[in-house]
Design a protein around this motif. Structure first.
Motif, PDB file in Angstrom:
ATOM      1  N   ILE B  30       0.865  -1.175   0.000  1.00 47.54           N
ATOM      2  CA  ILE B  30       0.000   0.000   0.000  1.00 47.54           C
ATOM      3  C   ILE B  30       0.902   1.226   0.000  1.00 47.54           C
ATOM      4  N   ASN B  31       0.825   1.983  -1.089  1.00 47.77           N
ATOM      5  CA  ASN B  31       1.624   3.207  -1.170  1.00 47.77           C
ATOM      6  C   ASN B  31       0.746   4.391  -0.808  1.00 47.77           C
ATOM      7  N   LEU B  32       1.145   5.106   0.229  1.00 41.52           N
ATOM      8  CA  LEU B  32       0.288   6.169   0.761  1.00 41.52           C
ATOM      9  C   LEU B  32       0.417   7.470  -0.029  1.00 41.52           C
ATOM     10  N   ASP B  33       1.451   7.587  -0.837  1.00 41.93           N
ATOM     11  CA  ASP B  33       1.560   8.779  -1.692  1.00 41.93           C
ATOM     12  C   ASP B  33       0.450   8.774  -2.740  1.00 41.93           C
ATOM     13  N   THR B  34       0.214   7.597  -3.260  1.00 46.08           N
ATOM     14  CA  THR B  34      -0.718   7.493  -4.402  1.00 46.08           C
ATOM     15  C   THR B  34      -1.991   6.724  -4.062  1.00 46.08           C
ATOM     16  N   ASN B  35      -2.019   6.118  -2.885  1.00 45.39           N
ATOM     17  CA  ASN B  35      -3.076   5.179  -2.514  1.00 45.39           C
ATOM     18  C   ASN B  35      -3.140   3.982  -3.457  1.00 45.39           C
ATOM     19  N   ASN B  36      -2.020   3.721  -4.101  1.00 43.88           N
ATOM     20  CA  ASN B  36      -1.970   2.562  -4.991  1.00 43.88           C
ATOM     21  C   ASN B  36      -1.843   1.277  -4.158  1.00 43.88           C
ATOM     22  N   ILE B  37      -2.654   0.319  -4.516  1.00 43.86           N
ATOM     23  CA  ILE B  37      -2.637  -0.962  -3.809  1.00 43.86           C
ATOM     24  C   ILE B  37      -2.204  -2.033  -4.796  1.00 43.86           C
ATOM     25  N   SER B  38      -1.126  -2.741  -4.473  1.00 42.50           N
ATOM     26  CA  SER B  38      -0.680  -3.773  -5.411  1.00 42.50           C
ATOM     27  C   SER B  38      -0.492  -5.105  -4.688  1.00 42.50           C
ATOM     28  N   ILE B  39      -0.925  -6.135  -5.383  1.00 41.40           N
ATOM     29  CA  ILE B  39      -0.809  -7.503  -4.857  1.00 41.40           C
ATOM     30  C   ILE B  39       0.131  -8.252  -5.795  1.00 41.40           C
ATOM     31  N   GLN B 131       3.481  -4.408   2.964  1.00 37.70           N
ATOM     32  CA  GLN B 131       4.446  -3.303   2.949  1.00 37.70           C
ATOM     33  C   GLN B 131       3.657  -2.003   2.846  1.00 37.70           C
ATOM     34  N   ILE B 132       3.912  -1.103   3.771  1.00 41.59           N
ATOM     35  CA  ILE B 132       3.280   0.219   3.732  1.00 41.59           C
ATOM     36  C   ILE B 132       4.385   1.243   3.525  1.00 41.59           C
ATOM     37  N   ASP B 133       4.294   2.020   2.465  1.00 42.53           N
ATOM     38  CA  ASP B 133       5.295   3.067   2.239  1.00 42.53           C
ATOM     39  C   ASP B 133       4.612   4.332   1.751  1.00 42.53           C
ATOM     40  N   GLY B 134       5.418   5.343   1.453  1.00 48.26           N
ATOM     41  CA  GLY B 134       4.848   6.644   1.102  1.00 48.26           C
ATOM     42  C   GLY B 134       4.384   7.379   2.349  1.00 48.26           C
ATOM     43  N   LYS B 135       3.774   8.527   2.133  1.00 42.74           N
ATOM     44  CA  LYS B 135       3.240   9.294   3.268  1.00 42.74           C
ATOM     45  C   LYS B 135       1.855   9.797   2.900  1.00 42.74           C
ATOM     46  N   ALA B 136       0.924   9.593   3.786  1.00 43.18           N
ATOM     47  CA  ALA B 136      -0.446  10.031   3.521  1.00 43.18           C
ATOM     48  C   ALA B 136      -0.559  11.540   3.719  1.00 43.18           C
ATOM     49  N   ALA B 137      -1.466  12.149   2.997  1.00 40.76           N
ATOM     50  CA  ALA B 137      -1.681  13.589   3.116  1.00 40.76           C
ATOM     51  C   ALA B 137      -2.505  13.909   4.361  1.00 40.76           C
ATOM     52  N   GLU B 138      -3.323  12.970   4.769  1.00 39.33           N
ATOM     53  CA  GLU B 138      -4.138  13.182   5.974  1.00 39.33           C
ATOM     54  C   GLU B 138      -4.212  11.879   6.774  1.00 39.33           C
ATOM     55  N   ASP B 139      -4.723  11.972   7.972  1.00 38.62           N
ATOM     56  CA  ASP B 139      -4.787  10.788   8.827  1.00 38.62           C
ATOM     57  C   ASP B 139      -5.535   9.661   8.114  1.00 38.62           C
TER      58      ASP B 139
END
Lengths: 65, 712
Positions: B30-39, B131-139
């Protein structure tokens, strides 16, 4: 009479944990025992007096922490 | 559904992979920059080499970060895996999650092994590792729903701030009717404002009808979690049975599960009584062997320690089943109900405290000169609620107290707080400050390594003395054992890959009391095999306690009692039964060795992983001060005379301190040499080409890193 690991042993006046362990084979790894539910560690084996009718459990090895 | 303000921003449906022989063979990113979810499928070669758990985490991390990645870089990842054996109900300690990230304290990979149901639920929902990476813009709240086969990301507002309330609210939000289906990972306000934030992993306690928690404490993983603006990661799954892992040989699995569980059930009441007292039995044992940290690890025992050990906690702990995984017979995760804090936001209310364990009692009790179970409970409660690692909190505050008593810091710097040893109220105030990000607590929350620099630069404190008494190595605070009389355990801490945490090697008794390893070579051998067994539990999703904390009655008659061969044999059977991969006891070591060396090279990749980083403060080796020497003068004098053949008749105590120090520091360096040789490393502590080739981890990037460090 005392009970050590579910086996009976005769009790005597002034008996200590150290004197009990001297009578049992293969206790070299025993550094902690329970005397009537309370933990006693090897530095105190010689000074810990065992009352008559006590129950003692030998903890086999302290290996995890 | 409750009334929480969660707004769904992403939702992905997926076909849940069936678990086969303990594996789903898929990872979730889960990439929090883009909210892209990949399996993504996990390659067979990765499975073969990295096994699962910590191995999978490290492989994912390795590919996620570069040498320039810092803890707060967006690409820094938090990885969570449970391993192929994780999620086996009834097998003692078989429900663990292993979490990794690049640590804010060490700058290198940190790993933490934690209970609760999250790891198994995540796996049964279709993913061996996330794996969680990136940074979310909000909680943000992330849901992995293995019942409805959906991954959802929510933006969140108005969530309860502390970890306890947030987990409870979200548990009911996501499955009001069956809260047992939910396990949640949360941090807390303290995690966002310190470098040693922990993660709370929850499970539903059906008996008490409440959410319970265990902590992934070490190294500031909660800090990274909070920095990414992740408020919670939720796993939801339904019924779990021994068939959930779809084991290769169900009958064999049942047999070995029954055997190990029966042994724990039979022997724990006779030995440690962990099902009743948790790990608090260690308080009197460590105290009596002079290994209990007192006053910032200055001393190893205290006459008042009996009021913070099992004799007290056996009556305080709430009665009932306390397994942090289903059917675990060790069941050591005790807690205290109806506790009423006397400070902070919960003052005067009644709360449930999950804990304390030995480490918390020792670190936040005896090490701070606090011999009061109620205060320790309150520290435990607020650390968990705020998301703070109790070990780093205790060890850091111990350092602060010794600095305060030596006038290295004064009331001017502490905001007027007397931080002498034993200051109960001000210890709690420091913890509240850490959560609020206000006052002197913000400096303490940076950890010892950074405090040493700040105290020297801003307050003019003596850096050399602070180096001696600041109980950190690699930037991580020591866990709670005195190692002065165990050279092997000095190595157990100093040579641990992530920093001084006892879960890698705990050799104090095997060395100091049982005398299994009198020579350097024997200590080095133990510092090879012990960490390998402990690593293996992290690869497979298991707890370390059932291996050697409860010992078979006939263990003393075996060839190598320290290894507890009967249990190791059961673990090999367990692994074979689930995965279908036939292994014996020796294979466990080989599996671990590959991952262990890979982690050492990972440290190297991040700019660490060499001899200089295996340094420990002198306080962990011997007496720093005259006071400390004199408190055990007979012991130290005897060693100088008998072990080192010195004439001390004309020496004052200061000279004796210096003489002993020289000898002990020499011994530690010789130990390093012996351990590096045994592990197949260079004298600078780097795995050799031959070693990485033997272990099959000679990947191009590994070879490049070795070359860069002069290893060809």
């Amino acid at each position: 009479m005392i009970n050590v690991d579910e086996k009976k042993m005769p009790w005597f006046e002034g008996m200590t944990i150290a004197s009990i362990l001297e009578q049992i084979e293969d206790t070299q790894f025993c550094s902690v025992i329970r005397l009537n539910g309370k933990l006693v560690s090897s530095p105190k084996f010689s000074e810990t007096i065992v009352p008559d009718n006590s129950t003692i459990q030998l903890l086999p090895l302290v290996a995890g922490g | 559904m409750g009334q929480l303000n969660l707004k769904e921003t992403t939702s992905v449906s997926y076909e849940r992979a069936e678990v086969k022989k303990g594996y789903t063979d898929f990872s979730l990113r889960i990439n929090l920059d883009t909210n892209n979810i990949s399996i993504t499928p996990i390659e067979e070669a990765v499975k073969e080499k990295f096994i699962g758990g910590k191995g999978y985490d490290l492989w994912m991390m390795w590919n996620a970060v570069s040498a320039n990645t810092k803890w707060d870089s967006p690409e820094n990842a938090i990885c969570i895996s449970s391993g192929p054996l994780g999620g086996t109900p009834g097998y003692p300690g078989a429900g663990k999650s292993i979490v990794t990230t690049i640590s804010p304290l060490t700058g290198a990979p940190i790993d933490s092994n934690v209970g609760g149901y999250f790891g198994p639920y995540k796996k049964f929902s279709g993913f061996d590792v996330i794996q969680i990476d990136g940074k979310a813009a909000e909680d943000t709240v992330i849901l992995i729903d293995g019942i409805e086969n959906k991954i959802k990301v929510f933006s969140a507002s108005d969530l309860p701030e502390d970890s306890y309330e947030m987990s409870a609210a979200l548990t009911h939000y996501f499955d009001e009717k069956k809260p047992v289906n939910v396990s949640i990972v949360t941090a807390g306000p303290g995690a966002a404002k310190t470098y040693f934030g922990c993660l709370n992993f929850s499970w539903w306690d059906a008996g008490r009808k409440r959410v319970r928690y265990k902590q992934a404490g070490r190294g500031g993983i909660g800090t990274v979690f909070a920095n990414k603006k992740v408020k919670a990661v939720v796993a939801r799954f339904g019924a779990v049975s021994m068939k959930s892992n779809n084991p290769a040989d169900l009958d064999a699995l049942k047999q070995v599960t029954k055997a190990h569980a029966k042994e724990i059930n039979t022997l724990d009441p006779k030995q440690n009584r962990m099902a009743i007292v948790g790990t608090t039995h260690l308080i009197p044992i460590m105290n009596d062997h002079d290994c209990l940290p007192v006053h910032n690890f200055k001393f190893g025992s205290h006459p008042e320690s009996h009021v913070i050990g099992e004799d007290v906690f056996q009556y305080i702990f709430d009665k009932g089943f306390d397994g942090c995984w289903r059917g675990c017979s060790v069941a050591c995760a005790h807690g205290v109900k109806d506790f009423s804090p006397f400070t902070g936001p919960y003052r005067g209310t009644k709360v449930f405290v999950d804990g304390p364990e030995y480490e918390t009692v020792a670190g936040c009790g005896s090490n701070l000169g606090i011999f009061d179970a109620q205060t320790i409970l309150e520290i435990n409660f607020y650390c968990d609620a705020y998301g703070l690692d109790t070990i780093s909190v205790g060890t850091s505050i111990g350092f602060v107290m010794e600095c305060f008593e030596n006038n290295l810091i004064t009331l001017d710097q502490t905001g007027g707080m007397d931080l002498s040893f034993g200051s109960r109220y001000n210890t709690l105030e420091l913890i509240h400050q850490m959560a609020r990000g206000k006052g002197f607590g913000t400096i303490v929350g940076k950890g010892i390594r950074k405090m040493k620099a700040i105290f020297a630069k801003d307050f003019g404190a003596d850096p050399k003395f602070m180096q001696d008494i600041g109980m950190e190595s690699k930037g991580l605070e020591f866990s709670e054992y005195i190692t002065k009389e165990s050279l092997a355990q000095q190595g157990g801490y100093g040579l641990a890959l992530k920093g001084p945490q006892h879960d890698e090697a705990w050799l104090i008794f095997l060395d100091m009391v049982h005398n299994f390893m009198p020579t350097f070579e024997e200590k080095a051998e133990a510092l090879h095999w012990f960490p390998m067994f402990r690593t293996w539990f992290g690869l497979c999703g298991l707890c370390k306690l059932p291996w050697n904390d409860i010992v078979p009655e006939d263990n003393k008659n075996t060839k190598e009692p320290a290894k507890v061969a009967k249990h190791v044999g059961w673990y090999a059977q367990f692994f074979s039964a689930v995965t279908g991969r036939k292994v014996d006891s020796n294979d466990l070591i080989t599996m671990s060795e590959a991952v262990y060396n890979f982690q050492r090279i990972f440290n190297l990749k991040m700019g660490y992983g060499t001899r200089e980083h295996d340094t420990v403060p002198y306080r962990s080796m011997g007496p720093v001060t005259v006071e400390e020497y004199q408190s055990r003068a007979e012991r130290y004098d005897t060693q100088l005379i008998e072990k080192y053949d010195m004439d001390i008749s004309q020496m004052d105590t200061k000279s004796k301190v210096a003489a002993l120090r020289q000898k002990r520091e020499e011994q530690y360096e010789l130990l390093k040499d012996a351990v590096y040789t045994r592990r197949g490393w260079t004298s600078n502590g780097i795995p050799t080409i031959e070693t990485v080739k033997r272990l099959g981890i000679d990947y191009p990037e590994v070879m490049e890193i070795l070359k860069k460090n002069g290893i060809e």
